[in-house]
Design a protein around this motif. Structure first.
Motif, PDB file in Angstrom:
ATOM      1  N   UNK A   2      -1.282  -1.528  17.670  1.00 16.87           N
ATOM      2  CA  UNK A   2      -0.522  -0.471  17.006  1.00 16.87           C
ATOM      3  C   UNK A   2       0.018  -0.973  15.679  1.00 16.87           C
ATOM      4  N   UNK A   3       0.516  -0.042  14.888  1.00 18.89           N
ATOM      5  CA  UNK A   3       1.107  -0.374  13.593  1.00 18.89           C
ATOM      6  C   UNK A   3       2.544  -0.836  13.766  1.00 18.89           C
TER       7      UNK A   3
ATOM      8  N   UNK B   9       2.165 -10.314  17.267  1.00 18.69           N
ATOM      9  CA  UNK B   9       1.800  -9.615  16.038  1.00 18.69           C
ATOM     10  C   UNK B   9       1.270 -10.586  14.996  1.00 18.69           C
ATOM     11  N   UNK B  10       0.423 -10.052  14.119  1.00 16.01           N
ATOM     12  CA  UNK B  10      -0.076 -10.805  12.968  1.00 16.01           C
ATOM     13  C   UNK B  10       0.702 -10.341  11.737  1.00 16.01           C
ATOM     14  N   UNK B  11       1.346 -11.294  11.038  1.00 19.05           N
ATOM     15  CA  UNK B  11       2.202 -10.942   9.908  1.00 19.05           C
ATOM     16  C   UNK B  11       1.653 -11.405   8.559  1.00 19.05           C
ATOM     17  N   UNK B  12       0.591 -12.152   8.549  1.00 24.98           N
ATOM     18  CA  UNK B  12      -0.119 -12.442   7.298  1.00 24.98           C
ATOM     19  C   UNK B  12      -1.542 -11.937   7.487  1.00 24.98           C
ATOM     20  N   UNK B  13      -1.853 -10.832   6.831  1.00 25.10           N
ATOM     21  CA  UNK B  13      -3.108 -10.145   7.114  1.00 25.10           C
ATOM     22  C   UNK B  13      -4.061 -10.213   5.926  1.00 25.10           C
TER      23      UNK B  13
ATOM     24  N   UNK C 102       1.028  -4.442   9.145  1.00 25.72           N
ATOM     25  CA  UNK C 102       1.018  -5.443  10.207  1.00 25.72           C
ATOM     26  C   UNK C 102       0.603  -4.793  11.525  1.00 25.72           C
ATOM     27  N   UNK C 103      -0.068  -5.556  12.377  1.00 25.83           N
ATOM     28  CA  UNK C 103      -0.581  -5.052  13.656  1.00 25.83           C
ATOM     29  C   UNK C 103       0.075  -5.816  14.799  1.00 25.83           C
TER      30      UNK C 103
END
Length: 383
Positions: free
Chosen positions: A314-315, A223-227, A117-118
């Motif tokens: 970032x990660x 953040x994006x949680x479905x990538x 996730x980013x």
């Protein structure tokens, strides 16, 4: 929602102290520290029929040892080290293994399908710090409350997470992005802060943080949680102590980039309109290397949003997927639904590296669930 935490009696409860500390089965569970498994051992590795995992080779205090398995070898080294160990043992993409002179035991897509996730951090000045949680100092009083009373700030993680569907989400029933909110203290000195940044914008980062040294601030994350982006893990060397090559390919799928842009604009809109600015405002300086738009607010400033994603994305440290699980008829899987490595007898992988697609959440609970399910599968085999 407020985060659910693995906390017991005011102390973090991880899988170590929840399951094996103290060791509940000293007669048949032997735990070795200072040990590094260097490769899996096989019989019939180059002959006809499927190879069989027979044990592992490991180093302890500079000495190489071998241990044999009476039933199965279980690889549970985590989402980075598990694929690395399989590759070192000859299980992985044929071309990659041959480039290192490693005999191929099984040609499988180990190291593919790597995901994470980013996120983007955003920093807000709080107008009345009495309204927010006490920051972690840590102070003498916080240590006293923690060690003597099992109470206080060091026993808490009082942050919240809000799930959203961005405009491009293909399934609104499953949110694909989040806003995470927490409070922190800025370090007391510039050198501590600047150590976390590269050399290019040191003076700008110093100016960015200088007004807030030692002060409490609000950290809000988009953040994006479905990538959709997928990366790889590959060997850098045949030396087991060498770190593998991780190419996460963050935001390489344009859908992820657009989702993060959309989520970040939503965050700016919600925190810069309505009542929120009465309580906290974003730091007035732009992220170093980027510039505010002169004629539009941040939630409409596409150039700034895309710039900060390039500068400070970032990660979330939620990696997984590089030993993908799936049905036996697929060509992109490493383990089957029983977590057995395809084409290998008596070898399983049981950790977050088997996840086909990351959940839209932290990976901790999923990793524990995989361990529990793996234990059930082993019990079924034993019975």
């Amino acid at each position: 929602m407020i985060y659910e935490l693995t906390v017991k009696n005011g102390i973090r409860s991880g899988t170590g102290n929840a399951y094996i500390d103290p060791n509940p089965y000293p007669n048949n569970l032997h735990i070795m520290g200072n040990s590094l498994v260097t490769r899996i051992l096989f019989s019939n590795a180059m002959g006809g029929g499927n190879p069989t995992a027979t044990g592992v080779e490991f180093r302890r205090n500079g000495v190489t040892n071998t241990v044999r398995a009476s039933r199965e070898v279980i690889v549970s080294a985590g989402c980075i080290a598990s694929p690395q160990l399989l590759l070192l043992s000859g299980i992985g993409p044929r071309d990659h293994l041959q480039s290192f002179g490693i005999p191929v035991v099984a040609d499988l897509p180990v190291g593919n399908n790597f995901q994470d996730h980013v996120f983007i951090h955003h920093y807000y000045e709080v107008k009345n710090t009495s309204l927010i949680n006490e920051a972690i100092g840590p102070t003498v009083q916080q240590f006293y409350s923690f060690y003597v009373q099992n109470t206080g700030r060091l026993t808490e993680l009082p942050n919240s997470i809000t799930f959203f569907s961005t405009s491009g989400n293909d399934d609104p029933n499953w949110p694909n992005a989040v806003i995470d909110t927490n409070t922190y203290n800025v370090a007391q000195n510039e050198s501590t802060i600047l150590a976390g940044y590269g050399p290019q914008y040191q003076s700008q980062w110093a100016d960015f943080w200088r007004p807030y040294l030692g002060k409490q601030y609000l950290l809000i994350t988009s953040a994006v949680y479905r990538t959709y982006s997928r990366g790889t893990i590959r060997l850098a060397s045949t030396d087991p102590t060498a770190a593998p090559l991780i190419d996460p390919q963050y935001l390489s799928d344009q859908r992820d980039m657009e989702a993060l842009v959309n989520m970040t604009k939503m965050l700016f809109y919600m925190t810069m309109t309505g009542d929120f600015p009465n309580y906290a405002t974003i730091f007035p300086r732009p992220i170093p290397g980027c510039s505010f738009c002169a004629d539009v607010p941040l939630w409409k400033c596409d150039s700034y949003v895309r710039c900060i994603i390039r500068q400070v994305a970032d990660s979330a440290l939620h990696p997984g997927g590089a030993c993908r699980m799936g049905s036996a008829d697929r060509t992109d899987t490493v383990v089957d639904p029983q977590l057995r490595v395809r084409g290998i007898n008596q070898l399983r992988v049981i950790d977050s590296s088997v996840i086909p697609e990351l959940a839209n959440a932290n990976t901790h609970a999923a990793s524990v669930m995989i361990g529990e399910k793996g234990a059930d599968l082993l019990r079924q085999m034993a019975n």
